[in-house]
Design an enzyme around this catalytic site. Structure first.
Site, PDB file in Angstrom:
ATOM      1  N   GLY A   1       0.852  -1.205   0.000  1.00 11.69           N
ATOM      2  CA  GLY A   1       0.000   0.000   0.000  1.00 11.69           C
ATOM      3  C   GLY A   1       0.874   1.237   0.000  1.00 11.69           C
ATOM      4  O   GLY A   1       1.523   1.551   1.005  1.00 11.69           O
TER       5      GLY A   1
ATOM      6  N   GLY B   1       0.017   4.493  -0.331  1.00 18.77           N
ATOM      7  CA  GLY B   1      -0.896   5.634  -0.299  1.00 18.77           C
ATOM      8  C   GLY B   1      -0.422   6.715   0.660  1.00 18.77           C
ATOM      9  O   GLY B   1       0.782   6.878   0.898  1.00 18.77           O
TER      10      GLY B   1
ATOM     11  N   VAL C   1      -2.999  -0.811   3.376  1.00 20.48           N
ATOM     12  CA  VAL C   1      -3.961  -0.630   2.283  1.00 20.48           C
ATOM     13  C   VAL C   1      -5.208   0.097   2.787  1.00 20.48           C
ATOM     14  O   VAL C   1      -5.417   0.226   3.999  1.00 20.48           O
ATOM     15  CB  VAL C   1      -4.348  -1.991   1.650  1.00 20.48           C
ATOM     16  CG1 VAL C   1      -3.133  -2.634   1.012  1.00 20.48           C
ATOM     17  CG2 VAL C   1      -4.962  -2.907   2.697  1.00 20.48           C
TER      18      VAL C   1
ATOM     19  N   THR D   1      -9.081   0.915   3.743  1.00 18.09           N
ATOM     20  CA  THR D   1     -10.157   0.152   4.397  1.00 18.09           C
ATOM     21  C   THR D   1     -11.437   0.996   4.322  1.00 18.09           C
ATOM     22  O   THR D   1     -11.923   1.488   5.348  1.00 18.09           O
ATOM     23  CB  THR D   1      -9.785  -0.136   5.866  1.00 18.09           C
ATOM     24  OG1 THR D   1      -9.334   1.101   6.482  1.00 18.09           O
ATOM     25  CG2 THR D   1      -8.697  -1.158   6.001  1.00 18.09           C
TER      26      THR D   1
ATOM     27  N   THR E   1     -15.376   2.439   3.597  1.00 21.71           N
ATOM     28  CA  THR E   1     -16.692   1.985   4.042  1.00 21.71           C
ATOM     29  C   THR E   1     -17.281   1.073   2.971  1.00 21.71           C
ATOM     30  O   THR E   1     -17.165   1.350   1.767  1.00 21.71           O
ATOM     31  CB  THR E   1     -17.603   3.222   4.247  1.00 21.71           C
ATOM     32  OG1 THR E   1     -16.941   4.101   5.153  1.00 21.71           O
ATOM     33  CG2 THR E   1     -18.954   2.829   4.818  1.00 21.71           C
TER      34      THR E   1
ATOM     35  N   GLU F   1      -1.707   4.053  12.564  1.00 26.33           N
ATOM     36  CA  GLU F   1      -1.004   5.303  12.255  1.00 26.33           C
ATOM     37  C   GLU F   1      -1.861   6.494  12.679  1.00 26.33           C
ATOM     38  O   GLU F   1      -3.051   6.506  12.450  1.00 26.33           O
ATOM     39  CB  GLU F   1      -0.711   5.344  10.743  1.00 26.33           C
ATOM     40  CG  GLU F   1       0.091   6.545  10.308  1.00 26.33           C
ATOM     41  CD  GLU F   1       1.316   6.751  11.179  1.00 26.33           C
ATOM     42  OE1 GLU F   1       2.166   5.856  11.241  1.00 26.33           O
ATOM     43  OE2 GLU F   1       1.417   7.816  11.830  1.00 26.33           O
TER      44      GLU F   1
ATOM     45  N   GLY G   1     -17.353  21.972   8.484  1.00 21.04           N
ATOM     46  CA  GLY G   1     -17.551  20.552   8.789  1.00 21.04           C
ATOM     47  C   GLY G   1     -16.262  19.801   8.524  1.00 21.04           C
ATOM     48  O   GLY G   1     -15.421  20.262   7.772  1.00 21.04           O
TER      49      GLY G   1
ATOM     50  N   CYS H   1     -10.935   9.569   6.778  1.00 20.03           N
ATOM     51  CA  CYS H   1     -11.009   8.660   7.933  1.00 20.03           C
ATOM     52  C   CYS H   1     -12.064   8.956   8.983  1.00 20.03           C
ATOM     53  O   CYS H   1     -12.650   8.021   9.510  1.00 20.03           O
ATOM     54  CB  CYS H   1      -9.633   8.561   8.577  1.00 20.03           C
ATOM     55  SG  CYS H   1      -8.463   7.780   7.467  1.00 20.03           S
ATOM     56  N   PHE H   2     -12.289  10.227   9.331  1.00 21.14           N
ATOM     57  CA  PHE H   2     -13.184  10.480  10.464  1.00 21.14           C
ATOM     58  C   PHE H   2     -14.554   9.828  10.257  1.00 21.14           C
ATOM     59  O   PHE H   2     -15.039   9.078  11.094  1.00 21.14           O
ATOM     60  CB  PHE H   2     -13.350  11.984  10.704  1.00 21.14           C
ATOM     61  CG  PHE H   2     -12.216  12.603  11.473  1.00 21.14           C
ATOM     62  CD1 PHE H   2     -11.232  11.828  12.055  1.00 21.14           C
ATOM     63  CD2 PHE H   2     -12.132  13.978  11.630  1.00 21.14           C
ATOM     64  CE1 PHE H   2     -10.180  12.391  12.760  1.00 21.14           C
ATOM     65  CE2 PHE H   2     -11.097  14.557  12.336  1.00 21.14           C
ATOM     66  CZ  PHE H   2     -10.119  13.767  12.894  1.00 21.14           C
TER      67      PHE H   2
END
Ligand code: NAD
Ligand code: UGA
Length: 474
Positions: A10, A12, A88, A90, A92, A160, A270, A275-276
């Site tokens: 990964g 990224g 890598v 993940t 939704t 991380e 907002g 990630c959040f």
């Protein structure tokens, strides 16, 4: 075992910077970062890296070809490595059980299967991706089902905590490094090996070791708490607007309480980012699966408040522009989810754009680091029923803020890029249609100075005095 070679699957926003930092700080370790995406790997091997992250270019330039390599050729890198990071994505889940909430672990699982099929010696496998609590169990099961003589695996969790835009600083001086592992002598030895890698530049007292499940859950919890702070301050910003209190003053007053602290109290249009929302949704889903519906509802509200904040801001643009924006030209300053990154994943700007486009506006977008093709990709994806060509007719991407604002009815600031604070707003005002509106979704401009120029200014969590022009009209 002494770690001599590391492989990272990964390349990224996490795998790239994290492993570049390890290569930079550990010249005695050879680091190979793999990805199945040829284009991404080509970019990592070129002078224009696939991600914009201040300070990253210099580190990659120094290490690449010395002890840092980027490749799509995964098998040899896995075979040679003593330690393998799984970094890598993940995302939704978009279909099936848990659709729209659960984390999709198919990429993590495919890494585990790949490692199991290729490894020909003992390996420490490190879960760096953010995953639901107890995910390491499936990795362990896949790997252990494939254990052959001489091939043994230890699985660690090492989430991380870097933020995009400050990744290099976060990696250089992390508040902590978290490592979870099995509570067995083998597990403890594997934890020690990874501690040794980080201790090349991080004090041991900043390296926290726990059991695997605490480590996995701590990562989701950290993101949930951070997102909760933003939703909390945004909720209070609405009360400010209704009462005449000023959210900046409130944030300062509460942030000086050492139990609360000053960080992450910036009211905004907002929160966005990859990630959040994903991790909160995942926490909600896990809680529901554990029959903890009150817990699920508690964390869901953090997401709901964020949705409300985004739609409230977009709604205010329409309302202030006399309840119609059909065919009006609106300049959007910023499209990335925060400054100092070109990443647009879950950017509030996408949401605001969609809202304004659906109301018939013509958008003129400028962002210093987001490529035009990315902006169109996000908008077309967000509006799947629209004809892509139709979106292109309504949106123009500009290479500077001045041309985006020319002849516009309004400016909408969605990202807090520093350069938006130093623009010549008199020049911009002169080139706009009147009355000229500025909606500051990041609270970065000098609002009183803008009002003096003649702008009608709206921001978050504060009432700005009306421009003389609009006062006359009122
Ligand atoms: P990303 O989408 O930028 O990168 C993931 C990379 O993995 C992609 O390049 C993809 O091609 C590659 N990949 C996927 N499956 C693969 C496979 N089977 N073999 C080889 N390559 C494969 O994602 P990211 O932002 O780096 O996030 C990675 C993980 O780290 C996620 O779980 C995320 O939640 C977590 N995380 C992200 C951040 C952040 O700031 N972006 C911070 C902390 C944690
Ligand atoms: C976040 C966390 O900060 C990292 O610790 C974590 O590792 C990462 O998620 C992850 O797991 O991916 P990131 O999403 O890169 O990092 O960026 P943040 O700085 O957290 O910002 C997220 C969003 O919140 C942005 O849209 C930002 O503008 C917004 N924000 C942040 C606010 O609106 N107000 C604030 O006070 C802070």
């Amino acid at each position: 075992m002494v770690i001599k070679k590391i492989c990272c699957i990964g390349a990224g926003y996490v795998g790239g910077p994290t492993c570049s930092m390890i290569a930079y700080k550990c010249p005695d370790i050879q680091v190979t970062v793999c990805d199945r995406n040829d284009e991404r790997i080509d970019q990592w091997n070129s002078h224009k890296l696939p991600i914009y992250e201040p300070g990253l270019d210099d580190i990659v330039k120094e290490c690449r070809g010395r002890n840092l390599f980027f490749t799509t050729d995964m098998d040899p890198a896995i075979k040679e490595a003593d330690l393998i990071f799984i970094s890598v994505n993940t995302p939704t889940k978009t279909f099936g059980v848990g659709k729209g909430r659960a984390a999709d672990l198919k990429f993590v699982e495919s890494c585990a299967r790949k490692i199991a099929s290729v490894a020909n010696g003992p390996k420490i496998v490190v879960e760096k991706s953010t995953v639901p609590v107890r995910s390491a169990e499936s990795i362990i099961n896949i790997l252990k089902a494939n254990t052959r003589p001489g091939v043994e695996f230890q699985v660690l969790s090492n989430p991380e905590f870097l933020s995009e835009g400050t990744a290099i600083n976060d990696l250089t001086n992390p508040d902590r490094v978290l490592i979870g592992g099995e509570t067995t002598p083998e597990g403890a030895r594997a934890i020690e090996e990874l501690c040794w890698v980080y201790s090349h530049w991080i004090n041991r007292d900043r390296i926290i070791t726990t059991n695997t499940w605490s480590s996995e859950l701590s990562k989701l919890t950290a993101n949930a708490f951070l997102a909760q702070r933003i939703s909390s301050i945004n909720a209070i910003s609405m009360v400010c607007e209704a009462t005449g209190a000023d959210i900046t003053e409130v944030a300062k007053a509460i942030g000086t309480d050492s139990r609360i602290g000053p960080k992450f109290l910036q009211a905004s249009v907002g929160f966005g980012g990859s990630c959040f929302q994903k991790d909160l949704l995942n926490l909600v889903y896990i809680s529901e699966c554990l029959n903890l519906s009150e817990v699920a509802a508690y964390w869901q509200q953090v997401i709901d408040m964020n949705e409300y904040q985004k739609s409230r801001f977009a709604g205010k643009v329409v309302e202030r522009l006399f309840n119609t924006i059909t065919d009006k030209r609106i300049a959007m300053f910023g499209f990335a989810f925060k400054k100092n990154t070109g990443d647009t994943r879950e950017s509030p700007a996408i949401y605001v754009s969609k809202y304004l486009l659906e109301e018939g506006a013509k958008l003129h977008i400028y962002d210093p680091k987001v490529e035009e093709k990315q902006i169109f990709f996000d908008l077309v994806t967000m509006m799947p029923t629209e004809d892509p060509e139709g979106v292109k007719e309504l949106v123009k991407v500009h290479s500077d803020a001045y041309s985006a604002a020319k002849d516009a009815h309004a400016i909408v600031i969605c990202t807090e890029w520093d350069e938006f604070t130093t623009l010549d707003y008199q020049k911009i005002y002169d080139s706009m249609l009147k009355p000229a509106f500025l909606f500051d979704g990041r609270k970065i401009c000098d609002h009183e100075a803008l009002v003096k120029i003649g702008f009608h200014v709206e921001t978050i969590g504060k009432r700005v005095s009306r421009s003389p022009l609009l006062r006359v009209m009122a």
